[in-house]
Write an enzyme that holds these catalytic residues in place. Structure first.
Site, PDB file in Angstrom:
ATOM      1  N   HIS A   1       8.927  13.643   1.917  1.00 49.69           N
ATOM      2  CA  HIS A   1      10.193  13.882   1.233  1.00 49.69           C
ATOM      3  C   HIS A   1      10.084  15.146   0.370  1.00 49.69           C
ATOM      4  CE1 HIS A   1      10.876   9.471   2.113  1.00 49.69           C
ATOM      5  NE2 HIS A   1      11.921  10.072   2.635  1.00 49.69           N
TER       6      HIS A   1
ATOM      7  N   TYR B   1      17.992   1.888  12.134  1.00 54.95           N
ATOM      8  CA  TYR B   1      17.378   1.536  10.848  1.00 54.95           C
ATOM      9  C   TYR B   1      18.433   1.053   9.860  1.00 54.95           C
ATOM     10  CZ  TYR B   1      15.060   2.303   6.322  1.00 54.95           C
ATOM     11  OH  TYR B   1      14.557   2.150   5.060  1.00 54.95           O
TER      12      TYR B   1
ATOM     13  N   GLY C   1       4.946   0.110  -3.610  1.00 56.13           N
ATOM     14  CA  GLY C   1       3.989  -0.978  -3.778  1.00 56.13           C
ATOM     15  C   GLY C   1       2.842  -0.590  -4.702  1.00 56.13           C
TER      16      GLY C   1
ATOM     17  N   ARG D   1      20.241  16.496  -6.233  1.00 52.23           N
ATOM     18  CA  ARG D   1      19.724  15.170  -5.898  1.00 52.23           C
ATOM     19  C   ARG D   1      19.349  14.408  -7.169  1.00 52.23           C
ATOM     20  NH1 ARG D   1      21.660  16.569  -1.883  1.00 52.23           N
ATOM     21  NH2 ARG D   1      20.811  16.650   0.241  1.00 52.23           N
TER      22      ARG D   1
ATOM     23  N   THR E   1      17.413   5.588  -5.390  1.00 54.99           N
ATOM     24  CA  THR E   1      17.688   6.934  -4.886  1.00 54.99           C
ATOM     25  C   THR E   1      16.347   7.557  -4.481  1.00 54.99           C
ATOM     26  OG1 THR E   1      17.782   7.572  -7.222  1.00 54.99           O
ATOM     27  CG2 THR E   1      19.877   7.339  -6.074  1.00 54.99           C
ATOM     28  N   ASN E   2      16.224   8.866  -4.503  1.00 56.43           N
ATOM     29  CA  ASN E   2      15.018   9.545  -4.009  1.00 56.43           C
ATOM     30  C   ASN E   2      13.820   9.243  -4.903  1.00 56.43           C
ATOM     31  OD1 ASN E   2      16.281  11.535  -1.870  1.00 56.43           O
ATOM     32  ND2 ASN E   2      17.585  11.632  -3.681  1.00 56.43           N
TER      33      ASN E   2
ATOM     34  N   SER F   1       0.810  -1.221   0.000  1.00 57.96           N
ATOM     35  CA  SER F   1       0.000   0.000   0.000  1.00 57.96           C
ATOM     36  C   SER F   1       0.839   1.265   0.000  1.00 57.96           C
ATOM     37  CB  SER F   1      -0.936   0.005   1.224  1.00 57.96           C
ATOM     38  OG  SER F   1      -0.171  -0.051   2.418  1.00 57.96           O
ATOM     39  N   GLY F   2       2.171   1.121   0.043  1.00 59.56           N
ATOM     40  CA  GLY F   2       3.055   2.281   0.062  1.00 59.56           C
ATOM     41  C   GLY F   2       3.338   2.833  -1.321  1.00 59.56           C
TER      42      GLY F   2
ATOM     43  N   LYS G   1       2.993  22.105  -0.656  1.00 64.12           N
ATOM     44  CA  LYS G   1       3.227  23.500  -0.296  1.00 64.12           C
ATOM     45  C   LYS G   1       2.794  24.438  -1.432  1.00 64.12           C
ATOM     46  CE  LYS G   1       6.902  24.350   2.289  1.00 64.12           C
ATOM     47  NZ  LYS G   1       8.280  24.676   2.729  1.00 64.12           N
TER      48      LYS G   1
END
Length: 343
Positions: A208, A165, A41, A237, A193-194, A37-38, A216
């Site tokens: 993130h 972690y 995923g 990044r 990566t990100n 559910s993430g 925002k």
């Protein structure tokens, strides 16, 4: 319910690396995705169900915390007995922001270690053909040179703030090799990566970079106020769109057969500044107000470049979604799903 969230990706091996041959099966392939559910995923679900990623003879199962507590061995045994997976993509983890990681190092270590141990041992006992687990670039050594690659994972201690972690996650890499050596298991790991994309956590405080900026900017447009970005916008990044990570993760499951991890990342040349990301968000949101960079806020590390040479050796022609296109798709999803989006 216990929160499971997830991330990560893959390569062509150097000549020195020999791969076991993946066993051929004539029966149904059942792919079980933990942390289904993430962000990642959901991206894998979208890839296999809506973008043609599912193959004939495959059944896909996406777990959430409602299916059981992966910290508990009996729950994990029951999940494997119920779904009988032949392949597992393991995304589930206990994750949190900086403050949570600093305050709960014991819990981040113990709960992730329990989850990972249960998944790996159940995969061995149930003769799962392939296990792909997700790592993160944040578990690399704190003091290191750049670009980082897969061979540098254990070269030094992680940053003290998330060592609970990080060490739990590093052990996945150690145990992938150990299971291969002792039991011949086909276990590996991806290092993304990100990541950003639909179904992300768009919290301004705890999300993130990209989802936080999207939320925002949405508020700034709605309230007709300036779009304020913390910091100078100069840090660089590498960002990977979640659907790209999903596609590459499935490729790793099917075609990358080595216990050694693979970094799933855009090229070093695709590294972008936070300022460029913020302007891409403003453009995608059709925000025409003032964009302000609050230089009283810290910038953080200038760059954390990852090397994707291994991936490019195996997938030289893979085309990543551009930052502009990925941000536009993420903004469109957030606007359309504002009420139900995590924020």
């Amino acid at each position: 319910p216990f929160p499971y969230f997830f991330f990560a990706l893959c390569p062509v091996a150097p000549p020195s690396e020999s791969f076991p041959i993946a066993p051929h099966r004539t029966t149904m392939t059942v792919v079980m995705v933990t942390g289904g559910s993430g962000l990642v995923g959901q991206a894998i679900r979208m890839y296999v169900e809506e973008q043609g990623g599912k193959r004939e003879g495959e059944e896909w199962v996406f777990l959430s915390s409602k299916d059981g507590d992966l910290r508990v061995r009996a729950d994990t045994d029951a999940i494997f007995e119920k779904f009988k997976p032949t392949h597992v993509i393991h995304l589930a983890a206990k994750v949190g922001g900086l403050f949570a990681n600093m305050a709960q190092k014991v819990e981040f270590y113990r709960e992730n270690t329990l989850i990972n141990d249960n998944i790996m041992e159940c995969c061995r006992i149930n003769k799962v053909e392939k296990l792909v687990s997700m790592l993160s670039t944040c578990i690399f050594p704190d003091k290191t040179s750049y670009p980082i690659d897969e061979t540098m994972l254990h070269d030094g201690p992680p940053h003290p703030s998330n060592e609970g972690y990080a060490y739990a996650k590093r052990l996945i890499d150690t145990m992938n090799r150990a299971y291969a050596e002792e039991y011949g298991c086909n276990f590996t790991a991806i290092i993304p990566t990100n990541i950003y994309g639909p179904h992300d956590n768009f919290s301004i405080q705890n999300g993130h970079v990209i989802p936080g900026l999207i939320h925002k900017c949405y508020i700034a447009k709605k309230n007709n106020t300036p779009f304020t970005i913390w910091g100078s916008g100069t840090p660089l990044r590498q960002f990977i769109y979640s659907l790209n990570l999903a596609e590459l993760s499935v490729w790793v499951m099917r075609d990358y057969h080595s216990p050694n991890p693979i970094t799933l990342s855009v090229d070093e040349s695709a590294e972008v500044s936070i300022k460029d990301v913020a302007l891409a968000v403003a453009k995608a949101m059709k925000f025409e107000g003032e964009v302000v960079f609050d230089t009283s806020k810290a910038d953080g590390q200038f760059k954390k470049t990852a090397c994707n040479k291994k991936l490019r050796g195996l997938r030289p022609d893979y085309e990543f979604t551009s930052m502009e296109e990925g941000v536009q798709k993420s903004v469109d999803w957030f606007v359309e799903n504002y009420e139900k989006a995590r924020k």
